[in-house]
Scaffold this motif. Structure first.
Motif, PDB file in Angstrom:
ATOM      1  N   ASP A   1       0.854  -1.184   0.000  1.00  0.00           N
ATOM      2  CA  ASP A   1       0.000   0.000   0.000  1.00  0.00           C
ATOM      3  C   ASP A   1       0.891   1.234   0.000  1.00  0.00           C
ATOM      4  O   ASP A   1       2.047   1.181   0.420  1.00  0.00           O
TER       5      ASP A   1
ATOM      6  N   SER B   1      -4.601   2.500  -1.647  1.00  0.00           N
ATOM      7  CA  SER B   1      -4.343   1.434  -2.620  1.00  0.00           C
ATOM      8  C   SER B   1      -4.078   2.002  -4.003  1.00  0.00           C
ATOM      9  O   SER B   1      -3.514   1.330  -4.856  1.00  0.00           O
TER      10      SER B   1
ATOM     11  N   THR C   1      -7.509   6.590  -3.282  1.00  0.00           N
ATOM     12  CA  THR C   1      -8.349   5.481  -2.839  1.00  0.00           C
ATOM     13  C   THR C   1      -7.799   4.897  -1.547  1.00  0.00           C
ATOM     14  O   THR C   1      -6.731   4.269  -1.546  1.00  0.00           O
TER      15      THR C   1
ATOM     16  N   GLN D   1      -9.071  11.424   1.469  1.00  0.00           N
ATOM     17  CA  GLN D   1      -9.508  10.999   0.138  1.00  0.00           C
ATOM     18  C   GLN D   1     -10.015  12.189  -0.662  1.00  0.00           C
ATOM     19  O   GLN D   1     -10.578  12.022  -1.731  1.00  0.00           O
TER      20      GLN D   1
ATOM     21  N   VAL E   1      -7.383   2.421   1.627  1.00  0.00           N
ATOM     22  CA  VAL E   1      -7.520   0.987   1.867  1.00  0.00           C
ATOM     23  C   VAL E   1      -8.775   0.784   2.713  1.00  0.00           C
ATOM     24  O   VAL E   1      -9.055   1.574   3.615  1.00  0.00           O
ATOM     25  N   ASP E   2      -9.544  -0.260   2.416  1.00  0.00           N
ATOM     26  CA  ASP E   2     -10.786  -0.530   3.147  1.00  0.00           C
ATOM     27  C   ASP E   2     -10.567  -0.541   4.652  1.00  0.00           C
ATOM     28  O   ASP E   2      -9.649  -1.194   5.152  1.00  0.00           O
ATOM     29  N   GLY E   3     -11.397   0.202   5.363  1.00  0.00           N
ATOM     30  CA  GLY E   3     -11.359   0.223   6.815  1.00  0.00           C
ATOM     31  C   GLY E   3     -10.324   1.157   7.415  1.00  0.00           C
ATOM     32  O   GLY E   3     -10.196   1.223   8.629  1.00  0.00           O
TER      33      GLY E   3
END
Length: 100
Positions: free
Chosen positions: A36, A80, A54, A63, A56-58
């Motif tokens: 990442d 990401s 973008t 952003q 990273v999830d969570g």
């Protein structure tokens, strides 16, 4: 003299030892599989903005693609993907760490 209370944890900090990549205006940052982006350092002669950031999830991090970051500033987070806007004299050095 400062002492580290948990040296095992401090060894997990990524400060560029996993590599970096430069992207100029209109370019996407190439991120290797399993890694990442953890820091973005603005370089060039004009403030840098992004058309893509973008997270990273969570992981809560910046952003906002409408912000122009001044030359010399560094933002930290976990992304990401990132793409520098298509304007001249902008650039960014991205630093990587293994994905969580």
């Amino acid at each position: 003299m400062a002492s580290i209370s948990n040296p095992g944890t401090s060894n997990m900090i990524a400060l560029g030892q996993y590599g970096s990549n430069y992207a100029s205006s209109g370019s996407a940052i190439t991120v290797r599989s399993g890694f990442d982006i953890v820091a973005l350092q603005m370089v060039g002669s004009a403030a840098t903005s992004f058309s893509t950031l973008t997270a990273v999830d969570g992981v809560p991090c910046i952003q906002n693609t409408s912000v122009a970051f001044p030359v010399g500033s560094t933002i930290f987070g976990r992304w990401s993907a990132a793409t520098v806007t298509n304007s001249s004299n902008m650039g960014v050095i991205a630093y990587f760490a293994p994905s969580l």
